[in-house]
Design a protein around this motif. Structure first.
Motif, PDB file in Angstrom:
ATOM      1  N   ALA A 147       0.835  -1.212   0.000  1.00 39.03           N
ATOM      2  CA  ALA A 147       0.000   0.000   0.000  1.00 39.03           C
ATOM      3  C   ALA A 147       0.864   1.254   0.000  1.00 39.03           C
ATOM      4  CB  ALA A 147      -0.925  -0.006   1.216  1.00 39.03           C
ATOM      5  N   PHE A 148       1.890   1.271   0.827  1.00 40.30           N
ATOM      6  CA  PHE A 148       2.807   2.420   0.856  1.00 40.30           C
ATOM      7  C   PHE A 148       3.526   2.578  -0.492  1.00 40.30           C
ATOM      8  CE2 PHE A 148       2.635   2.171   5.561  1.00 40.30           C
ATOM      9  CZ  PHE A 148       2.431   3.522   5.822  1.00 40.30           C
ATOM     10  N   ALA A 149       3.929   1.450  -1.084  1.00 35.35           N
ATOM     11  CA  ALA A 149       4.623   1.498  -2.372  1.00 35.35           C
ATOM     12  C   ALA A 149       3.718   2.077  -3.456  1.00 35.35           C
ATOM     13  CB  ALA A 149       5.088   0.096  -2.761  1.00 35.35           C
ATOM     14  N   PHE A 150       2.457   1.636  -3.488  1.00 37.69           N
ATOM     15  CA  PHE A 150       1.521   2.152  -4.489  1.00 37.69           C
ATOM     16  C   PHE A 150       1.238   3.636  -4.268  1.00 37.69           C
ATOM     17  CE2 PHE A 150       0.011  -2.383  -5.065  1.00 37.69           C
ATOM     18  CZ  PHE A 150       0.498  -2.492  -6.352  1.00 37.69           C
ATOM     19  N   ALA A 151       1.177   4.053  -3.021  1.00 32.13           N
ATOM     20  CA  ALA A 151       0.940   5.472  -2.727  1.00 32.13           C
ATOM     21  C   ALA A 151       2.060   6.330  -3.300  1.00 32.13           C
ATOM     22  CB  ALA A 151       0.827   5.682  -1.218  1.00 32.13           C
ATOM     23  N   ILE A 152       3.296   5.849  -3.181  1.00 33.63           N
ATOM     24  CA  ILE A 152       4.460   6.589  -3.693  1.00 33.63           C
ATOM     25  C   ILE A 152       4.504   6.559  -5.219  1.00 33.63           C
ATOM     26  CG2 ILE A 152       6.981   6.637  -3.771  1.00 33.63           C
ATOM     27  CD1 ILE A 152       6.927   5.535  -0.881  1.00 33.63           C
ATOM     28  N   LEU A 190       2.233   8.905  -7.143  1.00 33.89           N
ATOM     29  CA  LEU A 190       2.581  10.324  -7.202  1.00 33.89           C
ATOM     30  C   LEU A 190       2.984  10.703  -8.625  1.00 33.89           C
ATOM     31  CD1 LEU A 190       4.640  10.760  -3.908  1.00 33.89           C
ATOM     32  CD2 LEU A 190       2.418  11.804  -4.429  1.00 33.89           C
ATOM     33  N   LEU A 191       3.490   9.724  -9.372  1.00 32.85           N
ATOM     34  CA  LEU A 191       3.897   9.942 -10.760  1.00 32.85           C
ATOM     35  C   LEU A 191       2.816   9.538 -11.754  1.00 32.85           C
ATOM     36  CD1 LEU A 191       7.511   8.425 -10.491  1.00 32.85           C
ATOM     37  CD2 LEU A 191       6.847  10.839 -10.308  1.00 32.85           C
ATOM     38  N   VAL A 192       1.781   8.842 -11.268  1.00 33.21           N
ATOM     39  CA  VAL A 192       0.750   8.304 -12.172  1.00 33.21           C
ATOM     40  C   VAL A 192      -0.610   8.962 -11.962  1.00 33.21           C
ATOM     41  CG1 VAL A 192      -0.459   6.213 -12.928  1.00 33.21           C
ATOM     42  CG2 VAL A 192       1.953   6.088 -12.215  1.00 33.21           C
ATOM     43  N   SER A 193      -1.058   8.951 -10.710  1.00 35.09           N
ATOM     44  CA  SER A 193      -2.392   9.482 -10.403  1.00 35.09           C
ATOM     45  C   SER A 193      -2.431   9.956  -8.953  1.00 35.09           C
ATOM     46  CB  SER A 193      -3.459   8.397 -10.627  1.00 35.09           C
ATOM     47  OG  SER A 193      -4.700   8.814 -10.116  1.00 35.09           O
ATOM     48  N   VAL A 194      -2.533  11.251  -8.772  1.00 34.30           N
ATOM     49  CA  VAL A 194      -2.605  11.820  -7.422  1.00 34.30           C
ATOM     50  C   VAL A 194      -3.864  11.338  -6.699  1.00 34.30           C
ATOM     51  CG1 VAL A 194      -2.760  13.958  -6.080  1.00 34.30           C
ATOM     52  CG2 VAL A 194      -1.285  13.858  -8.102  1.00 34.30           C
ATOM     53  N   ALA A 195      -4.931  11.110  -7.463  1.00 35.21           N
ATOM     54  CA  ALA A 195      -6.185  10.623  -6.877  1.00 35.21           C
ATOM     55  C   ALA A 195      -5.979   9.264  -6.217  1.00 35.21           C
ATOM     56  CB  ALA A 195      -7.266  10.546  -7.950  1.00 35.21           C
ATOM     57  N   TRP A 196      -5.204   8.396  -6.896  1.00 34.01           N
ATOM     58  CA  TRP A 196      -4.903   7.077  -6.332  1.00 34.01           C
ATOM     59  C   TRP A 196      -4.032   7.212  -5.083  1.00 34.01           C
ATOM     60  CZ3 TRP A 196      -6.499   2.212  -6.519  1.00 34.01           C
ATOM     61  CH2 TRP A 196      -7.276   1.796  -7.595  1.00 34.01           C
ATOM     62  N   THR A 197      -3.114   8.151  -5.106  1.00 36.59           N
ATOM     63  CA  THR A 197      -2.257   8.373  -3.930  1.00 36.59           C
ATOM     64  C   THR A 197      -3.111   8.756  -2.731  1.00 36.59           C
ATOM     65  OG1 THR A 197      -0.321   9.044  -5.223  1.00 36.59           O
ATOM     66  CG2 THR A 197      -0.431   9.792  -2.934  1.00 36.59           C
ATOM     67  N   LYS A 198      -4.076   9.652  -2.952  1.00 37.99           N
ATOM     68  CA  LYS A 198      -4.979  10.055  -1.866  1.00 37.99           C
ATOM     69  C   LYS A 198      -5.805   8.863  -1.375  1.00 37.99           C
ATOM     70  CE  LYS A 198      -5.413  14.892  -3.327  1.00 37.99           C
ATOM     71  NZ  LYS A 198      -6.356  15.927  -3.854  1.00 37.99           N
ATOM     72  N   PHE A 199      -6.221   8.032  -2.330  1.00 34.86           N
ATOM     73  CA  PHE A 199      -6.989   6.838  -1.967  1.00 34.86           C
ATOM     74  C   PHE A 199      -6.169   5.929  -1.059  1.00 34.86           C
ATOM     75  CE2 PHE A 199      -7.493   2.293  -2.770  1.00 34.86           C
ATOM     76  CZ  PHE A 199      -8.804   2.098  -2.328  1.00 34.86           C
ATOM     77  N   TRP A 200      -4.904   5.703  -1.440  1.00 34.32           N
ATOM     78  CA  TRP A 200      -4.052   4.799  -0.660  1.00 34.32           C
ATOM     79  C   TRP A 200      -3.766   5.355   0.735  1.00 34.32           C
ATOM     80  CZ3 TRP A 200      -3.830  -0.003  -1.321  1.00 34.32           C
ATOM     81  CH2 TRP A 200      -3.867  -0.575  -2.592  1.00 34.32           C
TER      82      TRP A 200
END
Length: 404
Positions: free
Chosen positions: A317-322, A325-335
């Motif tokens: 989960a932490f890895a996907f959040a990071i 940051l380069l792919v989708s900020v919305a996904w980062t917020k979700f994670w």
């Protein structure tokens, strides 16, 4: 090239959805638990409520000792204090070359294999082959366990309900160190997610490697190929396909020694993580069997057998959040939200399962616990080469636990 990128993007999203579903599962279960408690009170089984004329099952209590018998007397003492009559205790003293125990009680059978077995599975088979009487069901214990006086009486009630396999409630024998409390917190979380809520939803419960009771004939149907670690993974994957429901008895208490230092934790988790990867294929087998039979019980069981250890889920989960940051900020917020939801749910579940302030306070040291598990992951090859037995040394009697 665009097609390949699109396929990779879809796979990336699918993996994230799967990891997120696993991570948020406890939050949904906690919500269901709260809703059910608002509208319906639980009805726990009370020892002694057996209907008149109900069957008294014969139990074989199997204790698998390896190299050390120090903790066996307290366990035998707790078993001999059962408010139940029809059982025999089988002590398998594997590789305990210079040690022996003597009991005059006809309920205790001491077995000492001539050849070292070096595996819990072989010790259980050895006990079965030396039964002094037919037993309806067997119960598997580790030497560091203790059992509540009503343990077998409650188990008898569950078997009279028609269950063929019953996992009992694992509770801490000791909580005197930080690691013991963190180990206890992990058990409480797993008891809630994989056992109590399965019972609430009418689904099969996951088992531990101890405190599992099952019909002797059912156990004999299981054929093993691996003998070092993770035998419970094999048992549950096989029996859940053979019976309608793998039951959970929260009222039947078995007490287990908790890890009290970091080195012991690493050794234990190395064995557990290795077993997860070794028996990973059985999760797919249960899942596919569920699809073929149209069984939601097997589907859910199989999905959760495939679930990675919690520290791997959190790390992912932490890895996907990071990465996002380069792919989708919305996904980062979700994670970030998913991680926070998991942490809050974990804390609340521990609080719901046991209102012990010391255990709750220990949760703030979870990062140290996670770090030890990461180190254990790097050592999993060692689990294929040796027994990696966890050393236990807390000599406590059942009265010490019940009166604390």
């Amino acid at each position: 090239m665009n097609t390949i990128l699109q396929i990779l993007n879809v796979l990336f999203i699918i993996i994230q959805v799967v990891i997120a579903a696993y991570l948020l599962q406890s939050s949904f279960l906690l919500l269901i638990f709260c809703i059910k408690r608002i509208f319906r009170k639980s009805n726990p089984v009370v020892a002694g409520e057996e209907d008149e004329g109900s069957k008294k099952h014969s139990f074989a209590a199997i204790i698998t000792a390896h190299k050390n018998l120090t903790l066996v007397p307290p366990l035998v003492d707790s078993l001999l204090k059962q408010n139940y009559e029809d059982y025999v205790i089988y002590i398998v003293a594997d590789a305990c070359d210079e040690q022996s125990l003597e009991y005059n009680d006809p309920k205790v059978k001491f077995l000492k294999p001539v050849t070292h077995l070096n595996a819990k599975i072989r010790s259980i088979d050895y006990a079965i082959n030396h039964f002094i009487a037919p037993h309806d069901a067997l119960i598997i214990f580790d030497t560091d366990n203790l059992v509540h006086p009503d343990y077998m009486q409650i188990l008898n009630h569950y078997f009279n309900q028609g269950h063929r396999a019953v996992q009992t409630n694992l509770q801490p024998k000791n909580t005197d160190t930080l690691y013991a409390r963190l180990d206890t917190a992990g058990n409480l979380y797993n008891n809630f997610s994989d056992r109590l809520m399965r019972k609430e939803l009418g689904l099969s419960a996951n088992i531990w490697g101890l405190g599992i009771a099952m019909e002797t004939s059912l156990y004999k149907e299981i054929i093993y190929q691996h003998f070092l670690g993770g035998f419970d993974k094999k048992i549950q994957a096989d029996i859940v396909k053979r019976i309608p429901l793998l039951a959970y008895a929260p009222e039947a208490m078995v007490y287990d020694e908790k890890i009290d230092n970091g080195d012991a934790l690493e050794k234990q988790r190395t064995r557990w993580i290795n077993a997860y990867f070794k028996y990973f294929k059985y999760g797919w087998d249960v899942l596919l069997t569920g699809l073929k039979r149209g069984s939601f019980n097997l589907l859910y069981f199989g999905i959760n057998l495939l679930r990675p250890p919690l520290f791997i889920l959190l790390g992912s989960a932490f890895a996907f959040a990071i990465i996002n940051l380069l792919v989708s900020v919305a996904w980062t917020k979700f994670w970030i939200g998913a991680i926070l939801a998991f942490v809050v749910s974990f804390f609340l579940i521990v609080l719901v399962m046991q209102k012990d302030k010391k255990i709750f306070s220990a949760l703030f040291y979870l990062p140290f616990f996670v770090l030890r598990q990461v180190k254990a992951l790097l050592k999993i090859k060692a689990a294929n080469k040796s027994f990696l037995q966890t050393e236990n040394n807390k000599v406590l009697y059942i009265e010490d636990v019940l009166n604390r």
